[in-house]
Scaffold this motif. Structure first.
Motif, PDB file in Angstrom:
ATOM      1  N   LEU A   1     -64.030 -37.252  -4.899  1.00 26.59           N
ATOM      2  CA  LEU A   1     -62.869 -38.437  -5.662  1.00 26.59           C
ATOM      3  C   LEU A   1     -62.791 -39.435  -5.872  1.00 26.59           C
ATOM      4  O   LEU A   1     -62.386 -40.338  -6.512  1.00 26.59           O
ATOM      5  CB  LEU A   1     -61.717 -37.802  -4.383  1.00 26.59           C
ATOM      6  N   GLY A   2     -63.356 -39.964  -5.083  1.00 25.11           N
ATOM      7  CA  GLY A   2     -63.332 -41.146  -5.206  1.00 25.11           C
ATOM      8  C   GLY A   2     -64.274 -41.872  -6.574  1.00 25.11           C
ATOM      9  O   GLY A   2     -63.896 -43.022  -7.559  1.00 25.11           O
ATOM     10  N   ILE A   3     -64.994 -41.740  -6.659  1.00 27.77           N
ATOM     11  CA  ILE A   3     -66.222 -42.334  -8.416  1.00 27.77           C
ATOM     12  C   ILE A   3     -65.191 -41.564  -9.179  1.00 27.77           C
ATOM     13  O   ILE A   3     -65.083 -42.068 -10.462  1.00 27.77           O
ATOM     14  CB  ILE A   3     -67.268 -40.611  -8.297  1.00 27.77           C
ATOM     15  N   ALA A   4     -64.034 -40.588  -9.433  1.00 23.02           N
ATOM     16  CA  ALA A   4     -62.944 -39.985 -10.506  1.00 23.02           C
ATOM     17  C   ALA A   4     -62.087 -41.655 -10.684  1.00 23.02           C
ATOM     18  O   ALA A   4     -61.801 -41.965 -11.039  1.00 23.02           O
ATOM     19  CB  ALA A   4     -62.094 -39.248  -9.958  1.00 23.02           C
ATOM     20  N   ALA A   5     -61.748 -41.735  -9.335  1.00 22.38           N
ATOM     21  CA  ALA A   5     -60.341 -43.047  -8.939  1.00 22.38           C
ATOM     22  C   ALA A   5     -61.430 -44.125  -9.652  1.00 22.38           C
ATOM     23  O   ALA A   5     -61.167 -45.000 -10.377  1.00 22.38           O
ATOM     24  CB  ALA A   5     -60.550 -43.122  -7.701  1.00 22.38           C
ATOM     25  N   THR A   6     -62.864 -44.354  -9.602  1.00 24.27           N
ATOM     26  CA  THR A   6     -63.199 -45.872  -9.820  1.00 24.27           C
ATOM     27  C   THR A   6     -63.784 -45.870 -11.549  1.00 24.27           C
ATOM     28  O   THR A   6     -63.553 -46.190 -11.889  1.00 24.27           O
ATOM     29  CB  THR A   6     -64.869 -45.337  -8.843  1.00 24.27           C
ATOM     30  N   SER A   7     -64.036 -44.654 -11.956  1.00 22.57           N
ATOM     31  CA  SER A   7     -64.109 -44.683 -13.279  1.00 22.57           C
ATOM     32  C   SER A   7     -62.920 -45.134 -14.013  1.00 22.57           C
ATOM     33  O   SER A   7     -62.846 -45.493 -14.903  1.00 22.57           O
ATOM     34  CB  SER A   7     -64.704 -42.909 -12.824  1.00 22.57           C
ATOM     35  N   LEU A   8     -62.084 -44.162 -13.287  1.00 22.68           N
ATOM     36  CA  LEU A   8     -60.247 -44.173 -13.994  1.00 22.68           C
ATOM     37  C   LEU A   8     -60.119 -45.822 -13.813  1.00 22.68           C
ATOM     38  O   LEU A   8     -59.778 -46.556 -15.208  1.00 22.68           O
ATOM     39  CB  LEU A   8     -59.400 -43.596 -13.471  1.00 22.68           C
ATOM     40  N   LYS A   9     -60.210 -46.089 -12.901  1.00 17.79           N
ATOM     41  CA  LYS A   9     -60.168 -47.843 -13.011  1.00 17.79           C
ATOM     42  C   LYS A   9     -60.921 -49.199 -13.501  1.00 17.79           C
ATOM     43  O   LYS A   9     -60.220 -49.612 -14.894  1.00 17.79           O
ATOM     44  CB  LYS A   9     -60.436 -48.270 -11.509  1.00 17.79           C
ATOM     45  N   ILE A  10     -62.205 -47.981 -13.815  1.00 21.80           N
ATOM     46  CA  ILE A  10     -63.138 -48.854 -15.588  1.00 21.80           C
ATOM     47  C   ILE A  10     -62.402 -48.329 -16.677  1.00 21.80           C
ATOM     48  O   ILE A  10     -62.428 -49.202 -17.351  1.00 21.80           O
ATOM     49  CB  ILE A  10     -64.526 -48.642 -14.746  1.00 21.80           C
TER      50      ILE A  10
ATOM     51  N   ILE B   1     -66.355 -37.322  -2.193  1.00 18.73           N
ATOM     52  CA  ILE B   1     -67.005 -39.173  -3.364  1.00 18.73           C
ATOM     53  C   ILE B   1     -66.933 -38.913  -4.258  1.00 18.73           C
ATOM     54  O   ILE B   1     -66.789 -39.468  -5.366  1.00 18.73           O
ATOM     55  CB  ILE B   1     -68.806 -38.975  -2.595  1.00 18.73           C
TER      56      ILE B   1
ATOM     57  N   ILE C   1     -58.575 -51.562 -15.204  1.00 19.60           N
ATOM     58  CA  ILE C   1     -57.741 -52.197 -14.095  1.00 19.60           C
ATOM     59  C   ILE C   1     -58.976 -53.066 -12.959  1.00 19.60           C
ATOM     60  O   ILE C   1     -58.562 -54.007 -12.652  1.00 19.60           O
ATOM     61  CB  ILE C   1     -57.354 -50.859 -13.530  1.00 19.60           C
ATOM     62  N   ASP C   2     -60.290 -51.647 -13.064  1.00 17.74           N
ATOM     63  CA  ASP C   2     -61.260 -52.955 -11.914  1.00 17.74           C
ATOM     64  C   ASP C   2     -62.072 -53.830 -13.360  1.00 17.74           C
ATOM     65  O   ASP C   2     -62.721 -52.700 -14.138  1.00 17.74           O
ATOM     66  CB  ASP C   2     -62.006 -51.951 -11.743  1.00 17.74           C
TER      67      ASP C   2
ATOM     68  N   LEU D   1     -59.683 -47.583 -17.807  1.00  9.44           N
ATOM     69  CA  LEU D   1     -57.881 -47.653 -18.153  1.00  9.44           C
ATOM     70  C   LEU D   1     -58.856 -49.636 -17.778  1.00  9.44           C
ATOM     71  O   LEU D   1     -57.582 -50.217 -18.014  1.00  9.44           O
ATOM     72  CB  LEU D   1     -57.098 -47.452 -16.651  1.00  9.44           C
TER      73      LEU D   1
END
Lengths: 480, 232
Positions: free
Chosen positions: B209-218, B207, B222-223, B220
């Protein structure tokens, strides 16, 4: 001589006058004595009060103030020695607690005005430390003096104890306790960004299938065939929760599929901001599916902020409308099982996803598909199929490898430290636990070599169970 | 512009929050950003209220199925709003006994307090109490011994149930002094402390790591699907 004088003879009048005079003369000292009595009594009481010693509680011991390190300069840590009257072995309590006063003494030309900072409700008996934190009044450029008093049972304050010199704070620009966390965050972010770059360059990234996400099209198709609505529940938290954001990103895909299949979708929300965001998302999804005419605002609507009021509406809606597909994607708490069981009872195909570990078993028990933890956050990338989004999933895998390595190193170190009883290894375990994986300095006693050696000597003659208990209590003081 | 401007706001606010976590000097900026969110959420409540009114009024006027519930909802909404805004029945503050409006809107004795105390709380408690029945029905389905995994789950659940109740102590207490870890409460503690904790932590790492990746996508950009992007 008139008739009246004849009725009352002069002798009688004289006798009456004498009696009256005598009564006045005799009564006067008594009356004067009676009038004077209260004053005399009061004077006597006052004298007695003045003579009796005032029973003020004993003051607390030395007061020490320190600037809290690594903060914005808004906090001062105060500690003191307890008052001799603050003794739990006494038969009856002599104190209510303490009162702390603060004065801003930045301008020496002004008379310091002490104001109450904390009273007996905060500074209870046996408490010998207090963090005075105020982002508006305590500023790095200013100096403060403090006074502490013990408060007796009758409210009497002791003699105050103060600081030897004013205290001022400093503002830190970087918190060194978080440097390891920053390093790990940058490392993982680097790998995620690298994989995004590689994906953009056309490198093929293999992603395993996630059954719950494969089922989205199936669920929407089923609802279309049955002519029943699709229910999407984005959790009970607001847009500042990352789980709600993750849920809304999946909604965009579900909304587009629903628009393509011409299925009816409903998104009841428990927060107004989530409703607004869901409307925007659905409008855009319907637009991208080429069906802007099919979109209307009532697809997403606000119900209530009240947790169980929201649950009551949703379960009622499910019982009445019998949606063919239910999606629970967001932050859920006690309502998770109520929703999932109701959906199960009406025979709906159910897909759930949350990052609340305590709710996952309920969803697993009652739903057809459950996105567990990271799968929930991977859903947006997985469903979009965009290379740069898929790259983030590969970056997460590197994070897992780093986490796995840290676990292995930690296990080996802890085992070696336990077997060898080596103080250096124990120090390394605690450093890994508190500083590398936590954001705090390890407790001083855990870093002090002499103390560690003393403790090891003490432990030599103790039973292993007692050692374990002692270490458990030490661990409890660490970061959560 | 409709997408770009919110994207910039989200990215700037996100970066400020991240940087402020490591820089205590910017703590105040972080707290201010959180307060802005609260203000925005409070303003959005007006939109929520308008949504409730609009939806239920349409339902009543169209005489759609279940429109009677909408009447009850509207009545409840309007009455609660009225008694809350006008502080109906709220006792004045002791310092200002002649000023009726000085009391807190939720003060004890007021109509709003009464409605919470005697209507909302009992109803929500009733809803919460239903959970017990749902747990029973979910457990019945989850613990059916269909295959090996389900049998293991059933066995573990049985151990935990016994170990958490007095029956566990009663059944295995006679050898607790010699083999404390083999008693039902001891086994329960081991299952919860080792296997369950290990599983929970594995999920938590994923979870995080998922939060870190989701936050980074937002951050940057990307998402953008949360902004209603067409690229979603």
């Amino acid at each position: 001589m008139n008739h009246r004088q004849e009725l009352i003879p002069r002798g009688v009048l004289t006798i009456m006058a004498m009696i009256g005079w005598l009564s006045v003369v005799l009564a006067a000292p008594v009356a004067i004595a009676q009038d004077a009595a209260p004053d005399i009594a009061e004077d006597a009481t006052a004298d007695a009060v003045e003579e009796a010693p005032v029973s003020r509680p004993a003051p607390p011991g030395r007061l020490v103030a320190e600037d809290k390190p690594n903060d914005a300069g808004n906090t001062i840590v105060l500690s003191w020695e307890l008052s001799p009257d603050d003794d739990i072995t006494l038969d009856e309590a002599r104190l209510q607690g303490y009162r702390l006063y603060r004065a801003n003494v930045t301008d020496p030309s002004l008379e310091p005005e002490f104001e109450l900072v904390a009273g007996v409700r905060d500074l209870t008996l046996q408490r010998d430390e207090f963090e005075d934190s105020d982002r508006f009044l305590i500023r790095p450029s200013q100096s403060f003096m403090y006074r502490l008093v013990a408060v007796g049972i009758d409210g009497t304050e002791s003699e105050p104890v103060g600081l030897d010199e004013p205290i001022s704070t400093t503002r830190s620009w970087f918190d060194p306790n978080r440097s390891w966390f920053l390093g790990l965050m940058l490392l993982i972010s680097f790998w995620i960004t690298l994989f995004i770059y590689l994906a953009q360059k056309g490198v093929d990234l293999k992603i395993r299938k996630i059954a719950g996400l494969e089922a989205v099209d199936e669920a929407v198709g089923r609802a279309t065939e049955m002519g029943r609505p699709i229910l999407f529940v984005p959790g009970i938290q607001d847009m500042n929760n990352i789980q709600t954001v993750a849920g809304i990103t999946i909604l965009s895909r579900i909304g587009r599929t629903a628009a393509e299949y011409d299925a009816r979708i409903e998104v009841p929300t428990s927060r107004s901001l989530v409703m607004t965001t869901a409307r925007e998302t659905l409008e855009s999804s319907f637009l991208s599916a080429g069906r802007p005419d099919a979109y209307h605002e009532d697809m997403s609507y606000y119900v209530t902020d009240e947790q169980f009021g929201y649950v009551a509406y949703l379960t009622g809606y499910m019982s009445r409308e019998k949606p063919a597909a239910c999606f629970y994607l967001g932050a859920f708490f006690a309502e998770s099982l109520i929703l999932a069981e109701t959906g199960n009872s009406i025979g709906a195909i159910q897909v759930a996803g949350t990052a609340e570990p305590a709710q996952l078993p309920f969803f697993v028990a009652a739903c057809d598909y459950t996105l567990i933890g990271e799968e929930f956050f991977a859903a947006s990338a997985y469903l979009s199929g965009e290379p740069e989004q898929l790259g983030t999933l590969k970056g997460q895998d590197v994070g897992k490898i780093i986490g796995g390595l840290l676990i292995i190193v930690g296990c080996l170190l802890a085992t070696a430290a336990s077997v060898t009883q080596n103080p250096q290894m124990e120090w390394a375990v605690n450093y890994l636990k508190f500083s590398v994986l936590g954001t705090e300095e390890p407790p001083e006693e855990l870093l002090d070599q002499e103390l560690i050696e003393e403790r090891l000597e003490e432990q030599t003659g103790t039973a292993p169970e007692e050692q374990a208990v002692r270490w458990e209590s030490t661990e409890g003081s660490g970061p959560a | 512009m409709k997408r770009t401007f919110p994207l910039i706001i989200a990215a700037v606010a996100g970066y400020v929050m991240v940087v402020a976590y490591f820089m205590p000097a910017l703590q105040q900026v972080r707290e201010d950003a959180e307060e802005w969110f609260n203000i925005l959420a409070a303003i959005a409540m007006i939109l929520g209220g308008a949504s409730i009114l609009g939806m239920h009024l349409r339902k009543v006027s169209d005489r759609r199925a279940g429109w009677g519930f909408s009447v009850v909802t509207l009545l409840g909404f309007i009455v609660t709003l009225y008694v809350g805004l006008f502080k109906i029945g709220v006792p004045p503050m002791p310092e200002y006994p002649d000023r009726a409006w000085t009391g807190e809107y939720i003060a004890q004795g007021g109509a709003l307090w009464w409605s919470f105390e005697y209507i909302i709380y009992p109803i929500t408690a009733t809803m919460f109490a239903l959970l017990a029945f749902y747990v029973a029905s979910a457990a019945f389905r989850a613990f059916r011994a269909k295959n090996l995994e389900a049998m293991l789950l059933l066995g573990t659940a049985f151990l935990i149930l016994l170990g958490r109740s007095y029956a566990g102590t009663l059944l295995t207490g006679w050898y607790a002094e010699d083999y404390p870890n083999l008693t039902l409460p001891g086994l329960t503690d081991m299952i919860m402390g080792v296997f369950n904790t290990a599983g929970q932590r594995a999920v938590m790492i994923g979870i995080a790591l998922g939060i870190a990746a989701t936050s980074l996508k937002i951050l940057l950009g990307i998402d953008r699907s949360y902004l209603g992007s067409r690229n979603a």
